[in-house]
Design a protein around this motif. Structure first.
Motif, short mmCIF file in Angstrom:
data_model
loop_
_atom_site.label_atom_id
_atom_site.label_comp_id
_atom_site.label_asym_id
_atom_site.label_seq_id
_atom_site.Cartn_x
_atom_site.Cartn_y
_atom_site.Cartn_z
N GLU A 330 0.79 -1.37 0.03
CA GLU A 330 -0.21 0.01 0.05
C GLU A 330 0.91 1.17 -0.20
O GLU A 330 0.47 2.24 -0.46
N ILE A 331 1.89 1.09 0.68
CA ILE A 331 2.74 2.50 0.75
C ILE A 331 4.16 2.38 0.40
O ILE A 331 4.84 1.28 0.91
N VAL A 332 4.71 3.17 -0.31
CA VAL A 332 5.99 3.18 -0.82
C VAL A 332 6.75 4.46 -0.25
O VAL A 332 6.36 5.44 -0.36
N ILE A 333 7.80 4.19 0.32
CA ILE A 333 8.76 5.30 0.83
C ILE A 333 10.10 5.30 -0.29
O ILE A 333 10.66 4.36 -0.18
N ALA A 334 10.40 6.61 -0.68
CA ALA A 334 11.47 6.33 -1.56
C ALA A 334 12.31 7.55 -1.75
O ALA A 334 11.83 8.71 -1.38
N THR A 335 13.53 7.26 -2.26
CA THR A 335 14.52 8.45 -2.63
C THR A 335 13.65 8.83 -3.89
O THR A 335 13.55 7.70 -4.81
N PRO A 336 13.67 10.02 -4.51
CA PRO A 336 13.29 10.33 -5.76
C PRO A 336 13.89 9.91 -7.11
O PRO A 336 13.44 9.41 -7.84
N GLY A 337 15.32 9.80 -6.91
CA GLY A 337 16.24 9.46 -7.91
C GLY A 337 15.91 7.67 -8.35
O GLY A 337 15.43 7.42 -9.23
N ARG A 338 15.97 6.77 -7.16
CA ARG A 338 15.69 5.51 -7.37
C ARG A 338 14.23 5.06 -7.71
O ARG A 338 13.78 4.38 -8.57
N LEU A 339 13.18 6.07 -7.21
CA LEU A 339 11.89 5.68 -7.79
C LEU A 339 11.72 6.02 -8.86
O LEU A 339 10.89 5.24 -9.92
N ILE A 340 12.36 7.13 -9.60
CA ILE A 340 12.04 7.39 -11.15
C ILE A 340 12.73 6.31 -11.90
O ILE A 340 12.14 6.16 -13.10
N ASP A 341 13.95 5.93 -11.28
CA ASP A 341 14.59 4.68 -12.28
C ASP A 341 13.57 3.54 -12.22
O ASP A 341 13.52 3.04 -13.27
N CYS A 342 13.04 3.27 -10.97
CA CYS A 342 12.02 2.15 -11.06
C CYS A 342 10.90 2.24 -11.94
O CYS A 342 10.60 1.27 -12.75
N LEU A 343 10.52 3.59 -12.15
CA LEU A 343 9.16 3.77 -13.04
C LEU A 343 9.50 3.76 -14.43
O LEU A 343 8.98 3.24 -15.45
N GLU A 344 11.09 4.49 -14.54
CA GLU A 344 11.01 4.47 -16.08
C GLU A 344 11.52 3.10 -16.72
O GLU A 344 11.23 2.71 -17.75
#
Ligand code: ADP
Ligand code: MG
Length: 622
Positions: A330-344
């Protein structure tokens, strides 16, 4: 012959008599003489005594009293009774008539109102009785009852007055007046900017959190909400966008976590059907450590509700992380760099994420994460954004994206982001933005670079079993100082961006568990990291920006505990002199004389020419 003889004999017989008498006479004369002499001596002595007395005590003769002119006009207070003019003796003025202000309903200022009211009531009763007596009528029962009601009403008015003075904390929620709320906000230093702002919550019991969440709060041991929680939780529960500005260590994490959990509880439970659509909520934070700390704080409450929390940070396998997200979380806690990596790379999607938190938003901007943050926000469904028009009514049943931004400071970059992604936000400020907490006593010591290590050792020696964080500006410095401290026998560990994730976690865990009592670190730790009971923050190197100073020293003085911050200042740090001086003055801390006197502390850098103004700078206009 016989006769002759007889005469002679008699003569002889008489002889002794004469002698005795003569002797007696002589003695008498002698005694008299003696008494006379004694009297004389006595008188002489008296005279002598008088002379002595006169010499020492002054003459017996009273001097003639001279009345000085000032005495002549001195007022005598021995008044006669008849001279008293404070009361008019004339019987006419014995019972003066008290003025009845506003026909007995008014009051004189500065005198006991109750007493005045009693007098007025008495006066009214007397007047009525007087009139009745004159007219010869008897008081009718209904008149008497009406009078009684009037008197009781007057009394009630009085007690109502007293009730207004009660403190808000003694009142029930329904009794709170506008004024009480104002005092409440002042008491906790809460200020709002925005429209249609819901009331803050005064206690956990009065919040609209579900009983499960309240139980979780109780288990966490949070007795009272902190001011930012009082203000921000009711806003979050209404799905309002919030910009929260509060001092470090003031409980911002729970302020966004609790409404986030309340929001998720209203959604259908995650199932195989929708888990591939991604999480319901995303929290972004600038550093891995902070993300993990938020994860802990979230899990503290979330596991009672059965929600899963995952952190997506650098330094761990991206595939594994991607898998965790898509397997229902339900909840993701992330640093923006790694999260955008994951999304891309399509490991994750955010198709059903409508709750976003940017913790330490300004730091993320500072670190250059603005494009990544914006990228993540753009990956969420925009159909759920609230209408741009603030006046437009929100659909009660619809789910809107709720965006929370938190920070201790508010630079322009954050405002830019806020304007783009936040809709009709409420800005909640606790205290003054960018202010350090009063619980931290700040010291600044001016010294040479070469003195620093010795001074550091002295400070660390005073620690006993307490803990300290030593901040330095470079990784290299961090390692070398830690090495030297280690050699000198201190229990020291380090934390900086050059270490592996595992090493970083071990360091932090060791410091939290007090296996080490000194942590030498760079600004990686400067923001958001909550380590309870850090007694002393030492800025071995002064940070380049005052915001960083605020965040660094905010590692101590957390959750109501007091702390000490000591900063070593050298002449290489002139860039922050001005801001630092302002900060010290504002927080009533001592400004070292070298700093106070220094040219660089007088003007904000860039606002004055580097050289002092010369006479030739003056421009004359003819
Ligand atoms: P911030 O994000 O404002 O810097 P944190 O959210 O990290 O602060 O909270 C600081 C500490 O205070 C944490 O250890 C947290 O568990 C504790 N805390 C938060 N809210 C409360 C509360 N209402 N009562 C007691 N402790 C609290
Ligand atoms: Mg925080």
């Amino acid at each position: 012959m016989y006769i002759e003889r007889e005469r002679d004999r008699r003569e002889r017989d008489r002889e002794p008599d004469r002698r005795i008498r003569e002797r007696e006479r002589e003695e008498e004369a002698k005694a008299k003489e003696k008494a006379r002499v004694e009297k004389l001596v006595e008188r002489e002595r008296e005279k002598e005594l008088d002379a002595i007395k006169e010499q020492y005590l002054g003459g017996k003769k009273p001097k003639k009293r001279v009345i000085r002119p000032s005495e002549k006009f001195r007022f005598s207070f021995d008044w006669e009774n008849t001279e008293d003019t404070s009361r008019d003796m004339n019987a006419l003025y014995q019972n003066p008539h008290e003025a009845q202000l506003l026909f007995g309903r008014g009051f004189r200022a500065g005198m006991d109102r109750r007493e005045q009211k009693k007098q007025a009531a008495k006066h009214e009763r007397e007047t009525r009785d007087e009139i009745r007596r004159k007219d010869g009528v008897v008081e009718r029962p209904e008149e008497a009852a009406a009078q009684k009601v009037r008197e009781e009403a007057a009394d009630a008015y009085d007690s109502f007055d007293m009730r207004v003075d009660r403190h808000w904390s003694d009142k029930r929620l329904e009794e709170m007046s506008e004024r009480d709320w104002r005092i409440f906000r002042e008491d906790f230093n809460i200020s709002y900017k925005g429209s249609r702002i819901p009331r803050p919550m005064r206690s956990w019991g009065e919040s609209k959190l579900s009983s499960e969440l309240l139980k979780a709060v109780e288990r966490a041991g949070y007795k009272k909400p902190s001011p930012i929680q009082m203000a921000a939780i009711p806003l979050g529960l209404q799905q309002r966008d919030v910009i929260g500005i509060a001092e470090t260590g003031s409980g911002k994490t729970a302020a966004f976590v609790l409404p986030m959990l309340a929001y998720i509880s209203r959604l259908p439970p995650m199932s195989e059907e929708n888990e591939t659509e991604g999480p319901y909520a995303v929290v972004m934070a600038p550093t891995r450590e902070l993300a993990q700390q938020i994860e802990e704080e979230t899990v503290k409450f979330a596991h009672y509700l059965g929600f899963r929390v995952t952190s997506i940070v650098g330094g761990q396998s991206i595939e594994e992380q991607g898998l965790k997200i898509t397997q229902g979380c339900e909840i993701v806690i992330a640093t923006p760099g790694r999260l955008i990596d994951c999304l891309e790379r399509r490991y994750a999607v955010l198709n059903q994420c409508n709750y976003v938190v940017l913790d330490e938003a300004d730091r993320m901007i500072d670190m250059g994460f603005e494009p990544q943050v914006a990228g993540v926000l753009d990956a969420m469904p925009s159909s759920n954004l609230k209408p741009e028009n603030e006046e437009e009514e929100l659909d009660e049943k619809k789910i809107y994206r709720t965006t929370y931004m938190f920070s201790a400071t508010m630079p322009p970059g954050v405002e830019r982001l806020a304007r783009k992604y936040l809709r009709n936000p409420v800005v909640v400020t606790i205290g003054t933005a960018g202010k350090t907490t009063d619980l931290i006593s700040q010291h600044v010591i001016m010294m040479k670079e070469s003195e620093k290590f010795f001074r550091l050792q002295k400070l660390l020696d005073e620690l006993d079993d307490k803990t300290a964080i030593v901040f330095v500006n470079t990784k290299k410095n961090c390692d070398s100082i830690a090495k030297n401290l280690d050699k000198a026998g201190y229990r020291v560990t380090t934390l900086h961006g050059g270490k592996s994730q595992e090493q970083r976690e071990i360091s932090l865990e060791g410091f939290r568990a007090k296996r080490y009592n000194v942590l030498v670190a760079t600004d990686v730790v400067g923001r958001g990291i909550d380590i309870p009971d850090v007694a002393h923050v030492i800025n071995y190197d002064m940070p380049k920006h005052i915001e960083m100073y605020t965040h660094r020293i905010g590692r101590t003085g957390r959750a109501g505990k007091s702390g000490v911050a000591t900063s070593f200042l050298t002449l290489h740090d002139t860039d922050v002199f001005y801001d630092l001086k302002q900060m010290l003055v504002q927080s009533n801390s001592a400004v070292p004389p070298e700093l106070a006197r220094h040219e660089a502390s007088r003007f904000k850098p860039g606002t004055v020419p580097d050289r002092p103004p010369r006479h030739s700078d003056t421009v004359y206009i003819n």
